[in-house]
Design a protein around this motif. Structure first.
Motif, PDB file in Angstrom:
ATOM      1  N   ALA A 123      23.660  25.730  35.679  1.00 54.59           N
ATOM      2  CA  ALA A 123      22.319  25.962  35.141  1.00 54.59           C
ATOM      3  C   ALA A 123      21.310  24.978  35.733  1.00 54.59           C
ATOM      4  O   ALA A 123      20.147  25.331  35.955  1.00 54.59           O
ATOM      5  N   CYS A 124      21.756  23.750  35.986  1.00 47.67           N
ATOM      6  CA  CYS A 124      20.873  22.756  36.610  1.00 47.67           C
ATOM      7  C   CYS A 124      20.437  23.218  37.994  1.00 47.67           C
ATOM      8  O   CYS A 124      19.261  23.114  38.361  1.00 47.67           O
ATOM      9  N   PHE A 125      21.390  23.734  38.759  1.00 46.95           N
ATOM     10  CA  PHE A 125      21.058  24.191  40.104  1.00 46.95           C
ATOM     11  C   PHE A 125      20.104  25.380  40.059  1.00 46.95           C
ATOM     12  O   PHE A 125      19.155  25.460  40.837  1.00 46.95           O
ATOM     13  N   GLN A 126      20.338  26.305  39.142  1.00 47.61           N
ATOM     14  CA  GLN A 126      19.443  27.449  39.006  1.00 47.61           C
ATOM     15  C   GLN A 126      18.040  26.991  38.623  1.00 47.61           C
ATOM     16  O   GLN A 126      17.041  27.524  39.128  1.00 47.61           O
ATOM     17  N   CYS A 127      17.959  26.007  37.719  1.00 48.16           N
ATOM     18  CA  CYS A 127      16.652  25.524  37.262  1.00 48.16           C
ATOM     19  C   CYS A 127      15.883  24.854  38.396  1.00 48.16           C
ATOM     20  O   CYS A 127      14.706  25.153  38.624  1.00 48.16           O
ATOM     21  N   ILE A 128      16.534  23.961  39.136  1.00 49.82           N
ATOM     22  CA  ILE A 128      15.847  23.270  40.229  1.00 49.82           C
ATOM     23  C   ILE A 128      15.516  24.236  41.359  1.00 49.82           C
ATOM     24  O   ILE A 128      14.472  24.121  42.012  1.00 49.82           O
ATOM     25  N   SER A 129      16.390  25.236  41.588  1.00 53.69           N
ATOM     26  CA  SER A 129      16.086  26.254  42.597  1.00 53.69           C
ATOM     27  C   SER A 129      14.833  27.030  42.213  1.00 53.69           C
ATOM     28  O   SER A 129      13.991  27.347  43.058  1.00 53.69           O
ATOM     29  N   LEU A 130      14.704  27.311  40.932  1.00 53.39           N
ATOM     30  CA  LEU A 130      13.507  28.000  40.456  1.00 53.39           C
ATOM     31  C   LEU A 130      12.265  27.146  40.672  1.00 53.39           C
ATOM     32  O   LEU A 130      11.230  27.634  41.163  1.00 53.39           O
ATOM     33  N   LEU A 131      12.348  25.870  40.335  1.00 52.18           N
ATOM     34  CA  LEU A 131      11.203  24.980  40.542  1.00 52.18           C
ATOM     35  C   LEU A 131      10.861  24.873  42.026  1.00 52.18           C
ATOM     36  O   LEU A 131       9.682  24.789  42.402  1.00 52.18           O
ATOM     37  N   LYS A 132      11.883  24.870  42.855  1.00 53.49           N
ATOM     38  CA  LYS A 132      11.660  24.812  44.302  1.00 53.49           C
ATOM     39  C   LYS A 132      10.895  26.046  44.779  1.00 53.49           C
ATOM     40  O   LYS A 132       9.970  25.954  45.584  1.00 53.49           O
ATOM     41  N   ASN A 133      11.271  27.189  44.249  1.00 54.45           N
ATOM     42  CA  ASN A 133      10.601  28.428  44.636  1.00 54.45           C
ATOM     43  C   ASN A 133       9.165  28.460  44.117  1.00 54.45           C
ATOM     44  O   ASN A 133       8.257  28.957  44.787  1.00 54.45           O
TER      45      ASN A 133
END
Length: 684
Positions: A226-236
């Motif tokens: 979930a952490c990776f998904q969250c930071i990936s979203l912020l990156k996008n």
């Protein structure tokens, strides 16, 4: 709704691009290109670039050990967070990262010195709050609303009223698709997982597509996936031209390398500010080389915490102050630009830059509204308001929001009413308790209302009725209001609505229940206990019962708004004790010491009890029944005037008691509103 502008990606080599894209979007080598395209097609519209800069920023608070002293949290720090970058604010506990975040987001306004600039101009706080959002560490959501309902409330409050409802629904649908919540749009917030709650918190603020977004510990409480998904979203989101700024405590190496910019604090001072990819070369140039196979985030946290010696921390601070860091970064940037002049996507050396935005995208800045793209003038993002005086955490005029006062009230009323209807504690349990207690009291005092020998027992019955109505209205409000206050503070400071609209909607939505339940309770008790069969007396009794419930609810709102949940639970029952002691049931007014008699005038239960006695025994009631002999002392209460005289209410007036309860209701409600404003201001 807004037409979505796709993100353009430079493609030097197919395999390298696939590796980087799949890493950002969670796809594997076996995933089809069609799946990848579906991931990107819902990208949100690009935003105008808004950089936030601060110079010589100082922040101090009162020192608890010294009455007149102040403790400096931030010590003349400077920095700049650019749009299109994902920025991490890091540092050990007590370094000042949360304070810096709160100041930049506008949640702290006192004890601050220095300049905060947006696009090179001094920040106007009210305008800034319109085009920024702050997503806190704790996901404060209304538990009884579904994902879709919460999103539509946000859209109806934050988007312009003139926008067609169909466009708002389409925008909500696209945001939910983007954040992977479309399959859960009918799920209530209380049933979402931690990662889904975090994404919903982001989705609620993405409705008006703010160009600056602040996140306080966005990965807190999430697992690694979930952490990776969250930071990936912020990156996008950052890739779409937004300035994404977040505090993060101790990320994994994989997450750490996804950030573009790092702002490192130690003891309120800057130890590093620059690109994440330049951190390790810079530390190596200072003689601080990260050991092999170590997490760079862990290593730099150990340095700033002083685990390797205070001298290293002081050396890093002095390097920033002397300008050595700026010189190093300038040289490093120049060298990297020469090495990467033929390619805009690097491999290992540019970890974190998963998606590169085509520079041609910045040549024309677009805003999307009702499906049509239109140019936005630069100054529109930071227009100065005529009046900034009310922006210190109090209420703002409704016309400064995107929706009118009436629209805000209507949406919030429907939302609050829906939450109450779905809350078993506030509806079913209250209804069942009123029915059960009414039947219990009716059976206990069955048929005594017209018997002269049981007048004192009947007075006790009337007092217990008022007592139950007081606590049944007071305690649920004391418990529930503080828990929802955090949602109110977040939404108001993120410029959803005015406090006036929220407070009116909150109080008006619960008022029908506070009227219906006492009416049901009073009707059952009145007829089971054989009170006078007079419709006017029945109406008077129910009127005072309803007023008692409303005044008690108002007191509960005031206590809940003024204190924390733990304090409110204690103060709720405690404040009721003096009100009961001085109500006139336990002790007559003349018996009370003169220096304490003024408290009797503050007891709304006293007015309610006095008015109920007048309704039942006053207004020349006909003689009561008495089974004893007419000359028996027990039959002296056949005349209702004797009842009022012995209970010390013979001189009371029903209309005075009615007016007194109305005054209590108005004063407590108005006081609660100003206390709510004070609480919001105290948050800042």
């Amino acid at each position: 709704m807004a037409e979505l502008l796709s993100v353009h990606v430079h493609i030097p080599q197919k395999d390298d691009v696939w590796q980087l894209k799949s890493q950002c979007l969670g796809l594997n080598r076996n995933s089809s290109a069609h799946q990848f395209d579906n991931k990107l097609k819902y990208d949100l519209p690009r935003k105008r670039n808004l950089d936030i800069e601060f110079r010589d920023l100082r922040y101090s608070v009162k020192d608890g050990h010294h009455k007149k002293g102040r403790k400096e949290i931030l010590k003349s720090i400077s920095g700049r967070f650019k749009s299109g970058e994902l920025t991490a604010i890091m540092g050990p506990s007590g370094a000042g990262k949360s304070s810096l975040m709160n100041i930049l987001a506008g949640y702290r306004t006192s004890g601050i010195e220095g300049d905060i600039l947006v696009k090179g101009k001094t920040r106007n706080l009210r305008s800034f709050r319109k085009y920024s959002c702050y997503i806190m560490q704790d996901d404060h959501l209304l538990p009884h609303l579904s994902v879709e309902e919460a999103m539509m409330c946000s859209a109806n409050l934050k988007l312009d009223e003139s926008m067609p409802q169909a466009d708002k629904e389409k925008e909500v649908h696209d945001i939910l698709e983007t954040l992977g919540l479309s399959e859960h749009k009918k799920t209530r917030a209380s049933n979402l997982s931690g990662g889904q709650r975090k994404r919903l918190s982001i989705a609620l603020e993405m409705v008006n597509n703010p160009p600056i977004m602040f996140f306080d510990e966005p990965t807190s409480g999430l697992d690694s996936s979930a952490c990776f998904q969250c930071i990936s979203l912020l990156k996008n989101l950052a890739a779409g031209g937004r300035a994404i700024i977040c505090t993060i405590h101790q990320p994994s190496a994989k997450l750490f390398m996804m950030f573009d910019h790092l702002y490192m604090l130690a003891d309120g001072e800057v130890v590093y500010k620059g690109g994440v990819k330049h951190l390790l070369p810079y530390l190596k140039s200072m003689g601080l080389e990260c050991p092999p196979y170590n997490n760079p985030a862990d290593y730099v946290m150990e340095l700033t915490a002083g685990d390797s010696g205070e001298d290293n921390v002081n050396m890093l601070m002095n390097s920033v102050k002397s300008g050595n860091l700026d010189k190093f970064l300038a040289n490093e940037t120049f060298n990297n630009s020469n090495r990467s002049s033929k390619s805009s996507i690097n491999t290992e050396s540019e970890v974190g830059d998963c998606i590169q935005i085509d520079a041609s995208e910045n040549t024309q800045l677009l805003a999307v509204s009702n499906g049509n793209a239109s140019y936005i003038p630069a100054d529109d993002f930071m227009k100065d308001d005529q009046d900034n005086s009310s922006d210190m955490g109090g209420d703002n005029e409704c016309h400064t929001f995107n929706t009118s006062c009436f629209t805000q009230f209507r949406i919030l009323f429907i939302r609050t009413f829906m939450s109450i209807m779905r809350d078993e504690t506030l509806t079913r349990l209250r209804l069942i308790s009123h029915l059960c207690m009414a039947i219990l009291i009716g059976l206990l005092y069955l048929g005594i209302g017209n018997e002269a020998t049981k007048v004192l027992n009947n007075a006790g019955c009337l007092f217990v009725c008022m007592l139950f109505l007081m606590f049944s209205a007071l305690m649920p409000t004391v418990l529930t209001f503080p828990m929802e206050l955090t949602v109110c503070v977040r939404e108001h400071l993120n410029y959803w609505y005015s406090l006036k609209a929220y407070y009116l909607a909150k109080t008006m939505a619960d008022m029908p229940f506070q009227i219906i339940f006492p009416l049901i309770y009073g009707s059952i008790v009145y007829w089971m206990t054989s009170q006078p069969s007079d419709f006017m007396r029945f109406v008077m009794f129910l009127t005072l019962a309803t007023q008692t419930s409303l005044v008690a609810q108002s007191l509960g709102l005031l206590i809940g708004a003024a204190t924390s949940l733990q304090v409110a639970v204690f103060l709720g029952p405690v404040t009721g004790i003096p009100l009961l002691l001085f109500s006139g049931f336990f002790i007559n007014f003349d018996t009370i010491p003169i220096y304490l008699q003024w408290i009797s005038y503050m007891s709304y239960i006293g007015y309610a009890f006095e008015g109920v006695l007048q309704a039942v025994y006053g207004f020349d009631r006909e003689a009561l029944d008495c089974e004893k002999a007419a000359q028996s002392p027990e039959c002296r209460y056949v005349e209702s005037e004797n009842v009022l005289s012995d209970l010390d209410v013979s001189d009371a007036k029903f209309y005075i008691d009615f007016i007194a309860l109305c005054v209590f209701f108005i004063v407590l409600r108005v006081s609660c509103y100003f206390v709510l404003r004070w609480r919001v201001k105290a948050q800042r």
